[in-house]
Write an enzyme that holds these catalytic residues in place. Structure first.
Site, PDB file in Angstrom:
ATOM      1  N   HIS A  40       0.949  -1.069  -0.086  1.00 20.24           N
ATOM      2  CA  HIS A  40       0.083  -0.116   0.062  1.00 20.24           C
ATOM      3  C   HIS A  40       0.867   1.252  -0.123  1.00 20.24           C
ATOM      4  O   HIS A  40       1.718   1.446   0.945  1.00 20.24           O
ATOM      5  CB  HIS A  40      -0.866   0.230   1.069  1.00 20.24           C
ATOM      6  CG  HIS A  40      -1.861   1.176   1.381  1.00 20.24           C
ATOM      7  ND1 HIS A  40      -2.254   1.613   2.471  1.00 20.24           N
ATOM      8  CD2 HIS A  40      -2.803   1.677   0.341  1.00 20.24           C
ATOM      9  CE1 HIS A  40      -3.067   2.755   2.450  1.00 20.24           C
ATOM     10  NE2 HIS A  40      -3.192   2.511   0.938  1.00 20.24           N
ATOM     11  N   HIS A  82      -1.352  10.754  -2.145  1.00 18.61           N
ATOM     12  CA  HIS A  82      -2.361  10.372  -1.476  1.00 18.61           C
ATOM     13  C   HIS A  82      -3.525  11.395  -1.263  1.00 18.61           C
ATOM     14  O   HIS A  82      -4.277  11.571  -1.821  1.00 18.61           O
ATOM     15  CB  HIS A  82      -2.300   9.500  -0.245  1.00 18.61           C
ATOM     16  CG  HIS A  82      -3.696   9.310   0.076  1.00 18.61           C
ATOM     17  ND1 HIS A  82      -4.410   9.823   1.223  1.00 18.61           N
ATOM     18  CD2 HIS A  82      -4.207   8.188   0.036  1.00 18.61           C
ATOM     19  CE1 HIS A  82      -5.341   9.113   1.464  1.00 18.61           C
ATOM     20  NE2 HIS A  82      -5.604   8.043   0.678  1.00 18.61           N
TER      21      HIS A  82
END
Length: 289
Positions: A40, A82
Site C-alpha cells: 500500500h 495520496h
C-alpha cells in the site's frame, strides 16, 4: 483509501471507485497461492508513502505489486500523492508558509519538486521527493513491479482519466502483457471507473468501496473487481461478488484494504478474498505462509 469515502460510495451507484485487477494467477513476493499481497503506497510502514523509496523497499522485500495515488498539479503534471493537500507528507508549510491550505492543485510541478517528502517519516529519508507519475512508472518498470493505480479526487481534475491513460500508454503500460497481468486501475468514483473502462476497455478496473449486493450486477458491466475496507467484508459478500462475471468474462474479485495484522489477514483469506492491500507486506506474507 479512506473508509469515510467508501461509505459515500455505497450510497449511490455512481459514487464509487476504480481499480485495475490482476490476473487470476498474479503473484506477489514469494507467494504462489492465496491472496495477492499489494504494498500500500509502497512498503509504507518502512519508507515514506508514495515515494520511489517506498516502492524500492517493496521490491527489496520481494513484493511485486504496489499501490499508488495519482493527482494533478496546477500546470497539469500528474504526481503521486495520496492527500489533496501537501501538508501531511511534505514540508510545504515551511517552504510556502503563506499558501494555505496547500492543495496539490494550487502548486506547479516545479514548486512541488522543491519539497521534502521524506523527513516527516524519518531523517533517513530527508530529501525524498514527490514523484511525478512518469518518474514513478519508470521506477516501477525498472523494478519489474506491477501496479494498482488509484485515480484520486477526479472531481478536482477533469479529464484526469484520459491524461493518466495517455501517460501509461506512452510508458508502454497498455500493451497486452501489462493489461493481462501487471496493471489494476482503481478509484472511489464509479464515474471515473466507468470512464477508464469506456476509454480503454482492455484495462481491468476496480471500484473502491462496498456497493450493496443488489447493485453489484450494475457495476459488473464496467468493473472487474470490488476493493473494500476489510472491516466491511464477510464471506457472504465475497461469495456474492465471486458469483458475477466482470466485463472481461472472468469472475469478479475482491481486494481488502488496509490490512496490517496477521489475524485479520488469516480471517480474510478464510473468507476467500483475492487480494490484501497492506502497509506491512512482510507481516501478511508470514501470516499467509
Amino acid at each position: 483509501m479512506h473508509a469515510r469515502v467508501a461509505a459515500a460510495t455505497t450510497a449511490a451507484l455512481l459514487g464509487g471507485a476504480v481499480v485495475i485487477l490482476p490476473s487470476p494467477h498474479a503473484r506477489a513476493g514469494s507467494q504462489s497461492t492465496g491472496p495477492v499481497i499489494v504494498s500500500h503506497r509502497g512498503a509504507s510502514a518502512y519508507a515514506p508513502e508514495n515515494t520511489l523509496a517506498a516502492i524500492d523497499k517493496a521490491a527489496a522485500m520481494g513484493f511485486s505489486w504496489v499501490e499508488n495515488d495519482v493527482q494533478r498539479t496546477r500546470d497539469g503534471e500528474l504526481v503521486v500523492l495520496h492527500d489533496a493537500t501537501l501538508a501531511r507528507t511534505t514540508d510545504v508549510e515551511k517552504v510556502y508558509p503563506k499558501r494555505a491550505p496547500w492543495k496539490v492543485k494550487d502548486f506547479t510541478a516545479a514548486e512541488i519538486a522543491r519539497l521534502d517528502a521524506g523527513s516527516w517519516f524519518s531523517p533517513r529519508y530527508a530529501g525524498a521527493r514527490v514523484p511525478t507519475l512518469k518518474q514513478y512508472m519508470d521506477r516501477v518498470s525498472h523494478n519489474h513491479q506491477k501496479l494498482v493505480l488509484e485515480i484520486k479526487n477526479p472531481d478536482l481534475y477533469p479529464g484526469i482519466e484520459r491524461q493518466t491513460l495517455k501517460l501509461l500508454s506512452n510508458e508502454g503500460w497498455l500493451d497486452p502483457a501489462h493489461l493481462r497481468s501487471s496493471l489494476l486501475v482503481q478509484s472511489f468514483s464509479a464515474d471515473s471507473v466507468r470512464t477508464v473502462h469506456d476509454l480503454r476497455p482492455g484495462i481491468r478496473t476496480a471500484l473502491l468501496g462496498k456497493p450493496s449486493i443488489a447493485q453489484l450486477p450494475q457495476y459488473a458491466r464496467f468493473t472487474d473487481q470490488i476493493n473494500a475496507d476489510h472491516t466491511s467484508l464477510s464471506s457472504g459478500y465475497i461469495s456474492a461478488v465471486h458469483g458475477l462475471g466482470g466485463p472481461h468474462g472472468s469472475r469478479m474479485k475482491v481486494f481488502a484494504w488496509t490490512v496490517n495484522d496477521a489475524n485479520t489477514a488469516g480471517r480474510l483469506a478464510g473468507f476467500g478474498v483475492d487480494g490484501i492491500i497492506t502497509n506491512v507486506p512482510d507481516v501478511i506474507r508470514r501470516a499467509l505462509g
